[in-house]
Structure formats: C-alpha cells, structure tokens
Design a protein around this motif. Structure first.
Motif, PDB file in Angstrom:
ATOM      1  N   LEU A 106       0.947  -1.181   0.195  1.00  0.00           N
ATOM      2  CA  LEU A 106       0.073   0.014  -0.050  1.00  0.00           C
ATOM      3  C   LEU A 106       0.901   1.111  -0.039  1.00  0.00           C
ATOM      4  CD1 LEU A 106      -3.103   0.767   0.140  1.00  0.00           C
ATOM      5  CD2 LEU A 106      -2.796   0.920   2.611  1.00  0.00           C
ATOM      6  N   ALA A 107       2.002   1.211   0.740  1.00  0.00           N
ATOM      7  CA  ALA A 107       2.782   2.354   0.888  1.00  0.00           C
ATOM      8  C   ALA A 107       3.440   2.566  -0.524  1.00  0.00           C
ATOM      9  CB  ALA A 107       3.870   2.247   2.005  1.00  0.00           C
ATOM     10  N   LEU A 108       3.849   1.644  -1.126  1.00  0.00           N
ATOM     11  CA  LEU A 108       4.504   1.879  -2.496  1.00  0.00           C
ATOM     12  C   LEU A 108       3.499   2.365  -3.462  1.00  0.00           C
ATOM     13  CD1 LEU A 108       6.970  -1.295  -2.779  1.00  0.00           C
ATOM     14  CD2 LEU A 108       7.406   1.085  -2.615  1.00  0.00           C
ATOM     15  N   TRP A 117       1.112   4.071  -2.762  1.00  0.00           N
ATOM     16  CA  TRP A 117       0.648   5.712  -2.377  1.00  0.00           C
ATOM     17  C   TRP A 117       1.948   6.671  -2.916  1.00  0.00           C
ATOM     18  CZ3 TRP A 117      -3.960   4.245  -1.689  1.00  0.00           C
ATOM     19  CH2 TRP A 117      -4.731   5.090  -1.246  1.00  0.00           C
ATOM     20  N   PHE A 118       2.993   5.988  -2.974  1.00  0.00           N
ATOM     21  CA  PHE A 118       4.531   6.622  -3.053  1.00  0.00           C
ATOM     22  C   PHE A 118       4.313   6.798  -4.697  1.00  0.00           C
ATOM     23  CE2 PHE A 118       9.016   7.274  -2.853  1.00  0.00           C
ATOM     24  CZ  PHE A 118       8.760   8.609  -2.175  1.00  0.00           C
TER      25      PHE A 118
END
Lengths: 272, 289
Positions: free
Chosen positions: A19-21, A23-24
């Motif tokens: 999810l972080a990737l 989002w990034f």
C-alpha cells in the motif's frame, strides 16, 4: 499480541509496504521525470543522468519568484490576522459571561460548515464593491475571521485553571496582561497546530485566488502553476513536473523534516 | 456585569465583523440574489420570484452535476474511510520501516490539490503515462481514462481518495491509541479471531472518529474541486463536473450570477442537511465518550 497473531506479522508488513509503494508511486514518478532529461520520461534505467535543467527551464519560463513572494505574503498575512483576532474572540468566549454569548458562538460555528470557499459569487461582488479585486488582500480577507481558530483557542483557554487567573488578578493584572501573560503562553501548542494547518491550507488554496486575481503581481503559486501548465501546451511533461514539485517543495520539505510534529499537530487541530 | 459585556463585545467585534461579512452576509445575499434576475447591460436586475428555481428543475446539466456529485461523495467517502482505517491499523503495528510507510500514506495530504492534479494527469496520459505503460507490459490496449465519459468520474475519485486517505488515517491512529489494551487481552483469552476483534471491539470504538471523518469527507466532496480545473474542465460532456464547478462555470464563465446564486443555494441546503444529520447522529449514536 499472542498466539496465532504472531504468524501473520510478515503478511501485515507486506500489506503495509504494498500500500505504501502504491501511495508513493505517483509522487515518485513525478520526481523521476523532474530530475531526468525528457528522453528518460518513460525509460527507467538506474544510471539515467540526473539534471536540474527542468527546474531551471520552468523557473525561466514563468515568474515563479513573484508567485512565491505572493504566496508567502498571503499565508503570513492571513495567519497573523487570524491569530490576533481569534485570540481576543476566544478569550471573550472562554472567560466572560455576557448577553448574547451563545447566539454569537452559534454564529461562529456556522462557518465550520459553510466556508467562504463556496460563496464565490457574493464574495466577489463584495470585493468589487470594496475595490479590492486583484489584490493579495482580497485573497486573504474572507479567511481572516476564522471560526476554526476561535473554536480551537476557546477550547484551550477553557482548560486554563481559574486559580492561575485569580492569582494574576490579585497581583493587579488587568484583562490584557492576563491574556498575554497567562493564557497565550499556555496555548502555545494550539497556536502551533493551528499555524501549520492554516499555512498549508492557504498555501494550497486555489479556486478563490483563481477567481479574485488576474495578474502576475497578485497570483499565488497554485494559480500560477495552473496557468503555466495549461496555457503552454508545448511545455514538456518533465518541466511541468519540475514546476509542480517546486511549488509544493517548501511544505513537502518542512513535512519531511518535522514529520512527527506535522502529524501530531494536524491531529490536535482536527480532534478538538 | 454590564462592563464585562462591553469588554466581551469589544474583543469579539473585529473577528465577528470579518467572519460575518464573508460567511453570513454572502449566504443571505445569495438567497436574495437567487430570487432576482441577472443584470445585463442596460437591463437592471428585477425580482423574478422562483423563476430561477423553475429553470433549475428543467436544467439537465444541473441534474447531471448533482448526480455526479452524489455518486462522487457516495463512493469517495466510504472508500477513503475504509482505506484510512486499514492504514491506521497497519501503521499501528510495530512493523519494519514503519516510518517510511506512515510518511508514504501521509505525504499526499501536504501537496496542493493542484499539484496532485498535475501529477495524476501525467499518470493518466494515454499511451505515455505510467498506468498505460504498465498495461502495455501485459499487452493491454491504451486507455484514455479521463477522456471517456464512463471512466472519467471514477478516475477523479481515485485522485481524491489518494489525496485524502492519509489525512483521515491520523485521526484513526489517535483513536486506536486511546483504546485500552485490556480489551484486546480479554479478547485474546477468549480466543476471539482477528476479524471478530475488529468487528466487536475496534470498529465500534472508532465510531465517533468515523462520524467525524465522514462529515468532513462529505463536505470536502462538495468543496474541493481544484483537480477538475486542471484535469478535465468538467468534461467530457460534463461527465466529471461537480456542483461547485458548475457554479463557477455559470457565475464566472457565463456571468449569469443570479443562476449561479440559485445553484449556490442548493449547495448551502446540502451542507445544512449534513450539519443537521451530524447533530442528529452525534446525539443518538455516539455514547461511548
């Protein structure tokens, strides 16, 4: 966490990272194109040459220096006036008992729901009546009486112990000294929290400045950026991305440096 | 007693004057303007009763933008909240690289919506943008996500969720940290499954936060339209136009200020409804604190 809960830690970590990737990714892509020559826009190789050419090109093609100055004047002006006016108003609401108190406070709360942002037509008419169209003052004026600031400060002032105020009064302090010496210092975290929220809100604000300004000398960064990205359809994506990052950079860098404070203060300002 | 009243009013005066001049006064003026015609050239504005509202009822563009806005809110609010809760639960774990993960979630919040729009416009570019590049790797055809009436609104929703979820996450983080660990210990002793714990303990205790966030997200779905200016201009065929964007077009592109005011009254009514709903909900549903 005990028992079977231990085994899915890797799974949770994986989910969090995916999810972080995701989002990034959009931001990372913009950063990639901004720092590489146009030919590498869709060509991802580790050894692609880095360049600041896109930033120089954006800076040269539009008056970004002026836009930066306009935005800084705007956010500082709004914040200073907001804080001064809200401090007095919040003090009156928190400390005094007076006729019409509840009605007035109710009127203040209305602004939390109905913000000046949506009353574009009539606020424009007011500004024209005041002869303020296309001034930086006109961009800021509708936001200077801030219900949010009054509300936050009132909540904080109400937590100040009565004994502290009584003690100061016995020593002969009048209302203003009391406010300045006792209440304001105790509300420092609230001021900081509100300041962060206010500055980022007005740095990012777009529609009202778009409507009320029409020249380079008053336009803030957001409007300047949209004009730059829209009119010159010939501008390369890498240059537009560089301009985009440039306009967000001050807030973004401040956020990366003071991450913890940002998050905590946004939280404090939101929870009430 | 009288003296404190004078003191208080004097301290309130400057803030109240400014606040009311740009919130209450224009709100009332908007209602009055909606009952008049737009002044054009030599024709002055005259009282027309409910004529503007009759026009509203037969305006297909209005119906479409209102419908767009309702779908937009009905999807972005729950999706943002679901993702925000997931993010908060994930970040609340002691996982590797938690700092980076939290930063990645929260970063879109600090970016101007205009900048976000530029970034996503590039992302969506047909053939060229990253999404089509990835689709290309799997042999999928090019797609113009924001150029087609049936995908554009959803493409805009993705941008909104991306921008807002991280902001809402921090409210959930705060709420999670205030839940007593003893509740979880008790659940563990009972052998409750992870899902049961979430459904029976975590989610109900997050309810006040969810209501607070829902109302804010709902207001934002009517208020934040910056990305529409940059990415679609409301098109194609008004497929991505929202109520406030339509107000902008009517009032500042066609300079039909009376009709713009009428549309604004609709927006005011919706916000009022949200406010009333919030009151009602907070009174009835939230008794945890």
């Amino acid at each position: 966490m005990t028992g079977s809960w231990k085994y899915d830690r890797p799974l949770v970590t994986l989910a969090a990272w995916v999810l972080a990737l995701m989002w990034f990714l959009p931001l990372a892509y913009a950063i990639w194109t901004a720092f590489h020559p146009a030919s590498y826009e869709t060509h991802f190789v580790l050894w692609a040459p880095l360049t600041l050419e896109n930033f120089a090109s954006a800076w040269a093609q539009a008056p970004f220096a002026q836009y930066f100055l306009n935005t800084m004047i705007l956010v500082v002006m709004i914040l200073v006036v907001q804080i001064i006016l809200a401090t007095f108003a919040a003090y009156a609401f928190a400390v005094y008992e007076f006729a019409g108190k509840n009605i007035l406070f109710g009127l203040v709360l209305v602004q939390l729901m109905i913000m000046p942002d949506i009353l574009l037509v009539e606020n424009y008419t007011t500004m024209r009546g005041l002869g303020l169209v296309d001034t930086i003052l006109a961009i800021g004026l509708p936001y200077m009486g801030s219900a949010f600031a009054i509300f936050l400060l009132r909540q904080t002032f109400m937590t100040v112990p009565k004994e502290l105020a009584e003690a100061a009064k016995i020593e002969g302090a009048n209302a203003l000294t009391l406010l300045w010496r006792v209440y304001v210092p105790l509300a420092k975290p609230t001021y900081l929290a509100f300041g962060l929220v206010s500055v980022s809100a007005h740095w990012n604000n777009f529609i009202w400045p778009l409507i009320i300004t029409n020249s380079v000398s008053t336009r803030p960064l957001t409007v300047g950026l949209s004009v730059f990205a829209a009119t010159d359809s010939g501008v390369e994506w890498s240059v537009i991305n560089a301009a985009t990052l440039m306009t967000s950079a001050p807030l973004l860098i401040a956020f990366l440096l003071f991450q913890r404070q940002f998050v905590q203060n946004f939280m404090r300002a939101g929870i009430k | 007693m009288r003296r404190t009243t004078i003191y208080a009013w004097l301290m309130l005066l400057p803030a109240m004057v400014l606040l009311m001049a740009f919130t209450h006064y224009p709100a009332i003026r908007t209602i009055i303007a909606s009952l008049h015609s737009t002044a054009r050239g030599h024709r002055a504005s005259v009282f027309v009763g409910l004529a503007n509202y009759e026009r509203l009822l037969s305006d297909d563009v209005f119906k479409q933008v209102l419908w767009n806005n309702l779908i937009y809110g009905a999807l972005t609010v729950p999706v943002s909240i679901a993702i925000a809760i997931s993010m908060a639960l994930l970040v609340n774990y002691k996982l590797r690289g938690r700092g980076f993960v939290r930063m990645a979630y929260f970063t879109p919040t600090v970016l101007p919506l205009i900048a976000v729009a530029n970034i996503w416009l590039f992302f969506y570019t047909p053939g060229f943008g990253l999404i089509d590049q990835i689709r290309g790797m799997f042999g999928l055809a090019q797609q113009n996500w924001i150029g087609q009436p049936d995908t554009v609104l959803y493409a805009m929703m993705v941008v909104t969720v991306w921008k807002e979820a991280g902001f809402f996450m921090i409210f959930y983080l705060a709420a999670l940290q205030s839940i007593s660990p003893s509740l979880y210990e008790a659940a563990a002793i009972e052998g409750a499954s992870r899902w049961t714990v979430f459904r029976r303990i975590t989610f109900p205790l997050l309810m006040p936060t969810t209501l607070f966030v829902s109302v804010n997200a709902a207001i934002n779905s009517f208020r934040l339209i910056d990305h529409i200016f940059v990415m679609t201009g409301g098109g194609p065929n008004n497929a991505s136009s929202l109520l406030l964007y339509y107000i902008y077009q009517v009032a500042f592109r066609e300079w039909d200020t009376a009709y713009g005011a009428t549309l604004t009254v609709v927006l005011l009514a919706i916000l009022l409804l949200l406010a009333v709903g919030q009151f009602f909900f907070f009174d009835r549903k939230v008794h945890y604190k």
